[in-house]
Design a protein around this motif. Structure first.
Motif, PDB file in Angstrom:
ATOM      1  N   LYS A   1      62.839 -69.736   7.760  1.00 17.78           N
ATOM      2  CA  LYS A   1      63.336 -69.491   6.401  1.00 17.78           C
ATOM      3  C   LYS A   1      62.400 -70.053   5.339  1.00 17.78           C
TER       4      LYS A   1
ATOM      5  N   ARG B   1      58.733 -67.496   2.497  1.00 17.82           N
ATOM      6  CA  ARG B   1      59.411 -66.798   1.403  1.00 17.82           C
ATOM      7  C   ARG B   1      59.259 -65.288   1.470  1.00 17.82           C
ATOM      8  N   ILE B   2      58.272 -64.799   2.184  1.00 18.39           N
ATOM      9  CA  ILE B   2      58.094 -63.356   2.293  1.00 18.39           C
ATOM     10  C   ILE B   2      59.339 -62.702   2.892  1.00 18.39           C
TER      11      ILE B   2
ATOM     12  N   THR C   1      62.397 -63.353   2.244  1.00 22.13           N
ATOM     13  CA  THR C   1      63.430 -63.118   1.230  1.00 22.13           C
ATOM     14  C   THR C   1      63.128 -61.878   0.414  1.00 22.13           C
ATOM     15  N   LYS C   2      61.875 -61.468   0.386  1.00 20.95           N
ATOM     16  CA  LYS C   2      61.476 -60.297  -0.405  1.00 20.95           C
ATOM     17  C   LYS C   2      61.279 -59.052   0.455  1.00 20.95           C
ATOM     18  N   LEU C   3      61.423 -59.205   1.748  1.00 19.09           N
ATOM     19  CA  LEU C   3      61.163 -58.118   2.688  1.00 19.09           C
ATOM     20  C   LEU C   3      62.236 -57.045   2.577  1.00 19.09           C
ATOM     21  N   ARG C   4      61.837 -55.840   2.209  1.00 20.15           N
ATOM     22  CA  ARG C   4      62.765 -54.715   2.089  1.00 20.15           C
ATOM     23  C   ARG C   4      62.179 -53.538   2.868  1.00 20.15           C
ATOM     24  N   THR C   5      62.362 -53.603   4.178  1.00 20.77           N
ATOM     25  CA  THR C   5      61.803 -52.569   5.034  1.00 20.77           C
ATOM     26  C   THR C   5      62.731 -52.351   6.215  1.00 20.77           C
TER      27      THR C   5
END
Length: 124
Positions: free
Chosen positions: A92, A95-96, A98-102
């Motif tokens: 956790k 930080r990537i 938390t932004k991962l949208r895939t």
């Protein structure tokens, strides 16, 4: 087990037992002679009382209070699982994630790479 036999990431809404059944985790563990310590989310996945592969803790309810022995067993299980939980907690820190949208299947390579980096960092 070959590398491409490993499970891909799944959406967060996928229940532990569903993912375990879909990925045939019991068969893979039995094939290599291993077992697993699991949290209560995996209760009911392995119902083989004579040759269990997945060990979970005891669950208390309003009508069933844990006995002192069950409490001790849960404590021992928690101690054995602690390093794994710490590893997830370290993931956790990246930080990537938390932004991962895939698509979760595409995130698998990224997660595996982060696990390697995390293990290097933790074991320094």
């Amino acid at each position: 087990m070959r590398c491409n036999d490993q499970s891909a990431a799944r959406p967060g809404r996928t229940h532990d037992n569903t993912a375990g059944r879909h990925d045939h985790i019991l068969a893979h563990l039995r094939a290599v002679g291993l077992g697993a310590l699991a949290d209560l989310g995996f209760r009911g996945l392995d119902n083989d009382l004579l040759d269990p592969v997945i060990v979970t803790g005891f669950h208390a309810s309003r009508t069933h209070k844990l006995t002192p022995g069950e409490k001790i067993a849960n404590r021992v299980l928690a101690i054995g699982r602690a390093p794994v939980e710490h590893g997830f907690a370290h993931l956790k820190n990246w930080r990537i994630l938390t932004k991962l949208r895939t698509d979760p299947a595409q995130a698998t390579r990224l997660l595996r790479a982060l696990l390697v980096l995390t293990n290097l960092e933790v074991n320094r």
